[in-house]
Design an enzyme around this catalytic site. Structure first.
Site, mmCIF file in Angstrom:
data_model
loop_
_atom_site.group_PDB
_atom_site.id
_atom_site.type_symbol
_atom_site.label_atom_id
_atom_site.label_comp_id
_atom_site.label_asym_id
_atom_site.label_seq_id
_atom_site.Cartn_x
_atom_site.Cartn_y
_atom_site.Cartn_z
ATOM 1 N N ALA A 1 14.451 -10.899 -4.345
ATOM 2 C CA ALA A 1 14.866 -12.232 -3.902
ATOM 3 C C ALA A 1 14.831 -13.239 -5.049
ATOM 4 O O ALA A 1 15.815 -13.944 -5.300
ATOM 5 C CB ALA A 1 13.965 -12.690 -2.759
ATOM 6 N N ASP B 1 6.755 -8.041 -7.583
ATOM 7 C CA ASP B 1 6.074 -8.308 -6.313
ATOM 8 C C ASP B 1 4.697 -7.659 -6.211
ATOM 9 O O ASP B 1 4.162 -7.537 -5.122
ATOM 10 C CB ASP B 1 6.944 -7.864 -5.134
ATOM 11 C CG ASP B 1 7.346 -6.399 -5.223
ATOM 12 O OD1 ASP B 1 6.880 -5.708 -6.145
ATOM 13 O OD2 ASP B 1 8.136 -5.948 -4.368
ATOM 14 N N CYS C 1 -16.557 4.001 10.212
ATOM 15 C CA CYS C 1 -17.215 3.865 11.512
ATOM 16 C C CYS C 1 -16.671 2.659 12.272
ATOM 17 O O CYS C 1 -16.622 2.654 13.506
ATOM 18 C CB CYS C 1 -18.731 3.763 11.346
ATOM 19 S SG CYS C 1 -19.261 2.339 10.372
#
Length: 1007
Positions: free
Chosen positions: A430, A528, A584
């Site tokens: 972009a 990026d 966990c």
């Protein structure tokens, strides 16, 4: 459940615009004036998917337009600007109706729009249209650039409702405790990776799922007072029941109502938005200067001639007559503005046009608070460059060139210098597209000796099209750099652009050597990742190459200039989060949707990728198991057994597998956990187990009529079928019929099962079962023989499926799996798009931010091309589009240190041609002698990286051998690649202890 085609196209900007984004498709916007600023506004609106964009311009294309109007080609000269622009804009997004209008802006015509944007308009037309729009409740915007200054004005009517004023999603936090008192204090747990306070004073919150103090659940929003990063005051809770456990506190955002003055009144009583109070006098002077320019144009029928003293002084006289009412007039600002106001610069149009387009999006989506009401932006610091004051009218007079608008500001000689630049653009996404568009308009590398290199490894994807200007749908799957270079050539055939498809990193250093970087005039970084950014910074620092680093995240962006010997290098990038959480936590005690989404990602890999990879490898070479530890081999064999012996025959089998897996995850596993640790379990007397960062779960009961349950089955069965190469089916009714016919055996929890409570605690390890291992191996070898010998067997047997964030079925599974897990634990679910963003680690993006950031970066290019060595002329920029704020500050100078009796900066180094008297590569002794002769330093240790070339502490024989070696001999022995240049470090006699990391490096150029 899956995203629509539009969501696939617009997904990155949907994360910015939020729930108001669907309004874009039904909106109609008028953009009047199709020179540089208007073209930027229109292009951004078309790319973002605005339903109907009408282009208005009564003028014809002239050659000079092509220095900032990127939609026009040579063949468009002489044609109407709106009609010529319409043809290109219509190709950008087939979903948008782009219409050209060349008539008057009548009231009947204006009445059909939700938003009207005027650029290049006279003050009279602005007032006429502004009065009408205010009376009719039409959002009205004025955007204009003149030379090195721009203005933006918004009038969204007397009552404009902002539905969502802030960025991102409302905050949601897990409650840990709520006190009884006046005021009551809520202690909550911060979100993963959060820093600082999640809430602000005055925020409104609601509560849900609170046990004990249930009076809070479902109450009207409560204002909070922030005590610290984890505590809030919420008012009187003294009469409520004692808090027991659980609960969520959720921020509530209420709509805001804003009122705006019409342009006619706002001109006389300007409300100007600034980043800091110190900027207000300058902005007020520019407010006056723009009005004076309108008055000058009314008098003369033209803009002031570039660098014409009489014209400049006349504008100043007019400003003096207008400006006293708003405070002291900065006459230097007015003179500078007027002297180049005839100029047209693509970077200025990019910045102001992008800001205006974002205000249009605010008007349509009602996301973010609009500008209140004026914004002025200038880059007049460019006129402080050494030598610009000597530019004359003749230097800046028109040449009949497409660059006349740029020549009007910087002169013809500068344009020649600009055309000879050698630049590397890293990244053609972009920001890279916007940089390349600007470079084409500016004429960078458009002359003899010029060279513009763009490199990107990526290919064009559907989701790129809404914000990456240079690509079209026909370009999908083509190399970005190749398509981008071709687009640059169409915009400006004179630009000498070359496309590379390489990553710039350690692996390509033989291609991008130091000599390559040293011949460049600058590098524009549009990468990026933090790793890529850090690498480019290190190469440019080493090679003394200017670097412009640009970055965006949603509606925020920044530009950092790194100029050799003048500025501080870019800050080192921190270690990025890799999305990992304690095992966990994911398996037993999730607290946030980030936990459940990561659990779903792990499920995806464990169900549809790893088993298929193991099966294929086993079918190809069963001996690979012998290379694994016994425990791991047993685990893989049991997985193989499940895959090979429970092979689905058809789609029905895939549905049954999905249903059984649903039961195992969302019912049986939770029943087992609650059997081991019941809801009333205590870790010690009076201390409940299910409290704090442990939320007590509840099992789910399957219901084929519930959407989330059915969506999980459909996605899981589809992926299971795909992995096993079974034809899938998408008939929901048929799947529901299969599900209703199934009867599952009741689950009986195990006794004495150990569950780890913290990351360090391991589950009880089962001793290696060699007999079981042998039995499984024999069993599976027999099954393998059956499959290999079968006539219908196709290799590879299974299809491993890797998670792809832009694959809808993949995101369907992740969303459903995560939301079911969240339901188990009372965590609020998130929608499909949010799941895609978090699980896919997608950075929100929108064209307005990237266009503005690229424009800001190109303003710094002007200074680099000029060869500016005045730190006060450079700017680092931070942009926040939600607040329409632009903060530009002078970069910091480089840090210095003392070594060897003199001061050095981080840019300093010692350089030598490491060619000995024999014409060969120098020996270590010759380097030691050179340092002694040139610097007076006696070296006690010489290193290349971690390889020691010389150490005075070694014995005489070793030292003699080291001194006699060529510089790169030791490196060859260490397996390092051949290099043209070595960076050596050293330790000298008499060094201070503080000098350990503060020495100028020694760069040795090898023959």
């Amino acid at each position: 459940m899956a995203g629509s085609g539009e969501e696939g196209l617009y997904s990155r900007q949907l994360y910015v615009l939020g729930g108001g984004a669907p309004r874009l498709g039904g909106a109609a916007v008028l953009v009047s004036g199709l020179r540089g600023t208007g073209a930027q506004v229109a292009a951004a609106l078309v790319l973002t998917g605005t339903g109907r964009v009408v282009l208005h311009d009564r003028g014809v294309v002239c050659t000079v337009d092509r220095a900032q109007q990127f939609l026009l080609g040579e063949s468009d000269v002489g044609q109407n600007r709106a009609e010529a622009s319409q043809r290109v804009l219509a190709e950008l997004n087939p979903n948008v109706a782009v219409v050209a209008h060349t008539g008057e802006l009548s009231e009947a015509f204006l009445a059909s729009f939700q938003v009207v944007v005027l650029t290049e308009s006279s003050l009279e037309e602005q007032l006429r249209v502004g009065d009408f729009c205010h009376a009719q409740g039409i959002c009205f915007i004025v955007a204009d650039t003149k030379g090195l200054a721009g203005q933006l004005f918004c009038d969204f009517g007397e009552r404009f409702v902002v539905d969502d004023p802030a960025e991102g999603d409302p905050v949601c936090a897990v409650v840990q405790h709520i006190s009884q008192g006046n005021p009551g204090v809520v202690t909550y747990m911060g979100a993963e990776g959060s820093h600082g306070n999640l809430f602000s004073d005055g925020d409104l919150v609601t509560f849900s799922g609170v046990e004990g103090m249930t009076e809070l659940n479902g109450r009207e929003p409560i204002p909070v007072h922030v005590l610290d990063a984890f505590k809030l005051e919420i008012g009187d809770t003294s009469s409520f029941s004692p808090y027991c456990r659980g609960g969520l506190v959720l921020q509530v955002r209420l709509p805001q109502v804003h009122s705006y003055e019409p342009l006619r009144r706002a001109l006389e009583e300007p409300q100007i938005q600034v980043a800091s109070p110190e900027e207000l006098p300058r902005s007020r002077s520019l407010h006056t200067a723009f009005q004076a320019l309108h008055a000058f144009r009314g008098e003369q029928g033209r803009l002031p001639q570039p660098r014409a003293l009489a014209d400049t002084e006349r504008v100043l006289e007019l400003a003096r007559s207008l400006g006293a009412q708003w405070g002291p007039l900065d006459e230097d600002v007015v003179r500078a503005f007027a002297s180049v106001s005839a100029g047209d610069l693509c970077p200025m149009a990019a910045v102001v046009g992008a800001l205006a387009a974002q205000e249009v999006l605010k008007a349509i989506t009602r996301k973010f608070v609009p500008l209140d009401q004026w914004l002025y932006f200038d880059a007049l610091e460019c006129l402080a460059l050494e030598g610009t004051a000597q530019l004359t009218e003749e230097d800046c007079a028109p040449r009949g060139s497409r660059y006349d608008g740029q020549i009007a500001v910087f002169g013809a000689a500068f344009q020649e210098k600009l055309s000879c630049q050698k630049y590397l653009v890293v990244g053609a996404g972009a920001i890279g597209c916007e940089l390349l568009k600007n470079f084409a308009m500016m004429g960078l590398a458009a002359g003899p000796g010029g060279d513009l290199i763009v490199t990107d490894m990526d290919t064009v994807a559907l989701s790129n099209l809404h914000r990456q200007l240079l690509y079209r749908s026909v370009d999908i799957s083509k190399p970005k750099s190749v398509v981008a270079a071709a687009a640059v050539q169409r915009m400006n055939p004179s630009v000498r652009v070359t496309a590379h498809q390489n990553q710039v990193g350690p692996a390509t250093e033989p291609l991008y050597r130091n000599s390559f970087f040293r011949r460049l005039d600058g590098v524009a970084s549009a990468v990026d990742t933090l790793e890529a950014r850090t690498y480019l910074e290190s190469r440019c620092l080493r090679c003394l190459t200017p670097l412009l680093d640009s970055g965006t995240e949603g509606p925020r962006g920044n530009v950092l200039a790194m100029v050799p010997h003048l500025t501080k290098p870019l800050e080192p990038a921190g270690t990025p989060r890799d999305g990992t959480f304690p095992l966990c936590t994911l398996r037993y005690f999730p607290r946030t949707v980030q936990h459940t989404l990561q659990w779903a990602r792990d499920e995806f890999e464990g169900l549809f990728q790893l088993p298929a990879e193991h099966v294929n490898r086993f079918m190809e070479d069963p001996a690979f198991l012998e290379q694994l530890p016994v425990g791991k081999a047993l685990e893989v064999l049991e997985q193989l057994q499940g895959s090979l012996w429970e092979w689905p025959r058809d789609w029905r089998d895939c549905v049954r597998w999905a249903r059984q897996h649903w039961q195992s995850c969302y019912h049986n596993a939770i029943v087992q956990l609650l059997h081991t640790y019941p809801p009333e379990h205590e870790t010690s007397p009076g201390v409940p187990f299910w409290a704090g960062d442990r939320s007590c779960p509840h099992p789910l009961t399957f219901d084929p009529d519930k959407d989330t349950h059915l969506e999980y089955i459909l996605a899981a069965a589809y992926l299971f079928a795909q992995a096993h190469k079974v034809p899938p089916c998408s008939d929901r009714a048929a799947v529901q019929a299969i599900l209703r016919s199934m009867v599952l055996l009741p689950f009986v929890p195990q006794e004495g099962l150990q569950i780890p409570l913290v990351e360090e605690q391991k589950e009880m390890e089962v001793p290696a079962d060699h007999r079981r291992l042998a039995e499984l191996t024999q069993d599976l070898m027999q099954r393998r023989q059956e499959l290999v010998g079968g006539e219908e067997a196709q290799m590879p047997l299974m299809e491993p499926i890797h998670f792809e964030k832009d694959n809808n079925i993949h995101v369907d599974f992740i969303t459903a799996a995560s939301n079911l897990r969240a339901e188990n634990y009372g965590i609020p679910p998130v929608n499909w798009l949010t799941s895609k963003r978090i699980a896919g680690r997608i950075v929100p993006a929108i064209i307005t931010t990237t266009a503005a950031v690229a424009g800001l970066a190109c303003l710094e290019v002007y200074k680099l091309v000029w060869g500016c060595q005045d730190l006060s002329c450079y700017r680092n920029s931070n942009l926040c589009l939600p607040d329409c704020l632009l903060l530009r500050v002078q970069p910091l100078p480089p840090p210095t240190y003392r070594y060897g009796g003199r001061e050095w900066s981080c840019w300093d180094r010692l350089e030598m041609q490491a060619v000995g008297a024999d014409g060969q590569e120098m020996r270590v002794q010759e380097v030691l002698d050179w340092l002694q002769r040139t610097q007076g330093w006696t070296v006690t240790m010489l290193l290349s990286g971690h390889t020691v070339l010389y150490d005075s502490e070694e014995d005489e024989e070793t030292r003699t051998r080291q001194r006699a070696q060529r510089l790169s001999e030791n490196l060859k022995d260490a397996g390092e690649p051949q290099r043209q240049e070595l960076e050596l470090s050293y330790v000298c006699e008499g060094e201070d202890a503080e000098a350990e990391d503060a020495r100028p490096p020694l760069l040795c150029s090898l023959p």
